[in-house]
Scaffold this motif. Structure first.
Motif, PDB file in Angstrom:
ATOM      1  N   ARG A 114       7.078   1.611 -13.464  1.00  0.00           N
ATOM      2  CA  ARG A 114       5.740   2.105 -13.141  1.00  0.00           C
ATOM      3  C   ARG A 114       4.958   1.011 -12.410  1.00  0.00           C
ATOM      4  NH1 ARG A 114       4.909   6.908 -16.169  1.00  0.00           N
ATOM      5  NH2 ARG A 114       2.689   6.892 -15.628  1.00  0.00           N
ATOM      6  N   VAL A 115       3.834   1.386 -11.801  1.00  0.00           N
ATOM      7  CA  VAL A 115       3.011   0.432 -11.059  1.00  0.00           C
ATOM      8  C   VAL A 115       1.537   0.652 -11.389  1.00  0.00           C
ATOM      9  CG1 VAL A 115       4.593   0.032  -9.131  1.00  0.00           C
ATOM     10  CG2 VAL A 115       3.075   2.006  -9.067  1.00  0.00           C
ATOM     11  N   PHE A 116       0.771  -0.444 -11.333  1.00  0.00           N
ATOM     12  CA  PHE A 116      -0.674  -0.397 -11.534  1.00  0.00           C
ATOM     13  C   PHE A 116      -1.310  -0.473 -10.151  1.00  0.00           C
ATOM     14  CE2 PHE A 116      -4.895  -1.997 -12.592  1.00  0.00           C
ATOM     15  CZ  PHE A 116      -5.199  -1.337 -13.785  1.00  0.00           C
ATOM     16  N   LEU A 117      -2.230   0.462  -9.867  1.00  0.00           N
ATOM     17  CA  LEU A 117      -2.742   0.651  -8.519  1.00  0.00           C
ATOM     18  C   LEU A 117      -4.255   0.482  -8.450  1.00  0.00           C
ATOM     19  CD1 LEU A 117      -0.723   3.933  -8.099  1.00  0.00           C
ATOM     20  CD2 LEU A 117      -0.186   1.837  -6.869  1.00  0.00           C
ATOM     21  N   VAL A 123       0.871  -1.175   0.000  1.00  0.00           N
ATOM     22  CA  VAL A 123       0.000   0.000   0.000  1.00  0.00           C
ATOM     23  C   VAL A 123       0.905   1.222   0.000  1.00  0.00           C
ATOM     24  CG1 VAL A 123      -1.739   1.306   1.271  1.00  0.00           C
ATOM     25  CG2 VAL A 123      -1.848  -1.191   1.207  1.00  0.00           C
ATOM     26  N   VAL A 124       0.696   2.116  -0.954  1.00  0.00           N
ATOM     27  CA  VAL A 124       1.631   3.225  -1.131  1.00  0.00           C
ATOM     28  C   VAL A 124       0.916   4.572  -1.098  1.00  0.00           C
ATOM     29  CG1 VAL A 124       3.281   1.850  -2.449  1.00  0.00           C
ATOM     30  CG2 VAL A 124       1.464   3.083  -3.652  1.00  0.00           C
ATOM     31  N   ARG A 136      -3.197   0.429  -3.500  1.00  0.00           N
ATOM     32  CA  ARG A 136      -2.392  -0.787  -3.392  1.00  0.00           C
ATOM     33  C   ARG A 136      -1.758  -1.137  -4.739  1.00  0.00           C
ATOM     34  NH1 ARG A 136      -2.243  -4.782   0.439  1.00  0.00           N
ATOM     35  NH2 ARG A 136      -4.171  -4.022   1.424  1.00  0.00           N
ATOM     36  N   VAL A 137      -0.496  -1.525  -4.694  1.00  0.00           N
ATOM     37  CA  VAL A 137       0.213  -1.960  -5.903  1.00  0.00           C
ATOM     38  C   VAL A 137      -0.267  -3.370  -6.253  1.00  0.00           C
ATOM     39  CG1 VAL A 137       2.456  -2.496  -6.907  1.00  0.00           C
ATOM     40  CG2 VAL A 137       2.218  -0.543  -5.350  1.00  0.00           C
ATOM     41  N   VAL A 138      -0.865  -3.500  -7.425  1.00  0.00           N
ATOM     42  CA  VAL A 138      -1.365  -4.798  -7.881  1.00  0.00           C
ATOM     43  C   VAL A 138      -0.432  -5.404  -8.926  1.00  0.00           C
ATOM     44  CG1 VAL A 138      -3.308  -5.968  -9.009  1.00  0.00           C
ATOM     45  CG2 VAL A 138      -3.734  -4.172  -7.335  1.00  0.00           C
TER      46      VAL A 138
END
Length: 236
Positions: free
Chosen positions: A139-142, A68-69, A89-91
């Protein structure tokens, strides 16, 4: 001659320095290492509810799936500005493919159904339509844990690359609640002990000053008084 209470003065100074270090450390170190934020919505329920204080570790060395970011994200597809950092949350991380098809009961990560025990209710709820996103490196999907009430990467698919956010814009990773409590207790006690040490040094300092001002009475040699008569001729 040794000054009275000199050892006590040195002890008072040592306790003072220790108290200052502990009190300052307990107050300042958490501000350097962590960031606290009050959670403003219900999009992360049941993990966090509105008003919860979340502690984030600053400058994380790595952002992983499930973290969780606190992150700065772009505008949503409708143009709405989030108005500041969000908690999501990073998924999926760089290189992952995250996908959803209408009617599916779960999201698919890298070809496999994604198990998400932290989600409240249906993990696909609120999805505006099907998507398949291969997350660019860095990068991240959230997503929010309360999927039916979360404006997350699914609603930024057109304004940012695949709805993702840069890892460089992650401001902190949330600590588990038990670790948050442990950190709070540790630094809280450090401040308390530091303050007690400062009070003790003040008492020692007062005692040292009192002893220093007390000068011992100067005693000279004791002379015996002798009776001296008038001088005269010696007796025969």
């Amino acid at each position: 001659m040794r000054r009275p209470g000199r050892g006590l003065g040195i002890a008072a100074l040592a306790v003072l320095m220790a108290g200052l270090l502990m009190a300052a450390g307990g107050a300042l170190v958490p501000r350097l290492l962590y960031r606290a934020a009050s959670y403003p919505s219900s999009a992360m329920a049941p993990t966090y509810t509105k008003g919860d204080v979340v502690l984030f570790r600053k400058d994380p060395a790595e952002v992983r799936r499930g973290d969780v970011v606190l992150v700065t994200v772009g505008a949503m597809d409708g143009g709405e500005d989030p108005g500041g950092p969000v908690v999501e949350r990073v998924v999926a991380v760089g290189g992952d493919t995250i996908a959803y098809e209408p009617g599916a009961s779960r999201l698919v990560l890298n070809g496999r159904p994604l198990d998400e025990p932290y989600v409240s209710g249906d993990p696909t709820a609120g999805s505006p339509g099907p998507f398949s996103v291969t997350v660019p490196q860095g990068r991240v999907f959230l997503l929010g844990d309360n999927r039916g009430n979360s404006a997350d990467s699914r609603y930024r698919l057109r304004t940012t690359p695949g709805g993702t956010a840069p890892v460089a814009q992650v401001l902190g990773v949330a600590l588990p609640q038990e670790e948050t409590l442990r950190i709070g207790v540790l630094y809280g006690w450090l401040i308390i002990v530091g303050v007690l040490a400062l009070l003790a040094s003040a008492v020692l300092g007062v005692v040292w000053l009192v002893l220093r001002r007390r000068r011992p009475a100067v005693q000279g040699p004791v002379w015996a008084a002798a009776t001296v008569g008038p001088a005269g001729p010696p007796r025969p």
